[in-house]
Design a protein around this motif. Structure first.
Motif, short mmCIF file in Angstrom:
data_model
loop_
_atom_site.label_atom_id
_atom_site.label_comp_id
_atom_site.label_asym_id
_atom_site.label_seq_id
_atom_site.Cartn_x
_atom_site.Cartn_y
_atom_site.Cartn_z
N ARG A 38 0.84 -1.20 0.00
CA ARG A 38 0.00 0.00 0.00
C ARG A 38 0.87 1.24 0.00
NH1 ARG A 38 -2.63 -0.48 6.10
NH2 ARG A 38 -0.70 -0.07 7.28
N GLN A 39 0.29 2.30 -0.55
CA GLN A 39 1.00 3.56 -0.62
C GLN A 39 0.04 4.69 -0.26
OE1 GLN A 39 3.00 4.32 -4.34
NE2 GLN A 39 4.36 5.80 -3.38
N LYS A 43 3.95 9.08 0.98
CA LYS A 43 4.74 8.03 1.62
C LYS A 43 5.19 7.00 0.59
CE LYS A 43 2.65 8.42 6.20
NZ LYS A 43 2.03 7.66 7.33
N GLU A 44 6.17 6.22 0.98
CA GLU A 44 6.64 5.16 0.11
C GLU A 44 5.69 3.97 0.15
OE1 GLU A 44 11.48 5.94 0.21
OE2 GLU A 44 10.64 4.04 0.86
N ARG A 45 5.74 3.19 -0.91
CA ARG A 45 4.94 1.99 -0.95
C ARG A 45 5.48 0.98 0.07
NH1 ARG A 45 3.44 -0.29 -6.83
NH2 ARG A 45 3.09 1.97 -6.97
N GLU A 46 4.59 0.46 0.91
CA GLU A 46 5.02 -0.42 1.98
C GLU A 46 4.37 -1.79 1.88
OE1 GLU A 46 3.90 0.68 5.94
OE2 GLU A 46 1.77 0.85 5.46
N ALA A 92 -5.01 4.28 1.81
CA ALA A 92 -3.90 4.19 0.86
C ALA A 92 -4.41 3.58 -0.44
CB ALA A 92 -2.78 3.32 1.42
N TYR A 95 -1.92 -2.20 -3.68
CA TYR A 95 -1.42 -2.84 -4.88
C TYR A 95 -1.21 -4.33 -4.65
CZ TYR A 95 -0.25 1.91 -6.39
OH TYR A 95 -0.30 3.24 -6.74
N ARG A 105 9.73 -4.77 -1.64
CA ARG A 105 9.04 -4.29 -2.82
C ARG A 105 9.81 -4.62 -4.10
NH1 ARG A 105 8.71 1.94 -2.60
NH2 ARG A 105 10.92 1.62 -2.93
#
Length: 121
Positions: A38-39, A43-46, A92, A95, A105
């Motif tokens: 999720r992003q 923020k960065e995708r986590e 968020a 994905y 990731r």
């Protein structure tokens, strides 16, 4: 090539539930791991969760443990993310990703287009 299509996102009040789905099509992946990331804005995708091909291995980020459940139906080429007790901080774009069973990731080879989850307080 592998195509991933997510669905199931939406707007929900805090404490509510959503179930995300990700349908995979194309060639079969040898490793077979399916993950959710999720992003949030700015923020960065986590990493959120990942499941192995067999379903016997599942991993979660600490912030969702006990609230989210990942599962898969290999006959339907679909992976699910059941999200309960949602919090505003879960808001968020979510994905779906295909690759190894990994928290990283960059280890994933294929990504879906994302589905928006918004949790109101």
């Amino acid at each position: 090539q592998v195509e991933l299509v997510e669905s199931g996102g939406g707007l929900v009040q805090a404490g509510g539930s959503l179930r995300l789905s990700c349908v995979a099509s194309g060639r079969t992946l040898s490793n077979g791991g399916m993950g959710w990331f999720r992003q949030a804005p700015g923020k960065e995708r986590e990493f959120v969760s990942v499941i192995s091909r067999s379903g016997l291995t599942t991993l979660y980020v600490d912030s969702v443990k006990g609230r989210f459940t990942i599962s898969r139906d290999n006959a339907k080429n679909t992976v699910y993310l059941q999200m309960n007790s949602l919090k505003p901080e879960d808001t968020a774009v979510y994905y779906c990703a295909a690759g190894p069973v990994s928290l990283k990731r960059d280890d994933y080879d294929y990504w879906g287009q994302g589905t928006q989850v918004t949790v109101s307080s």
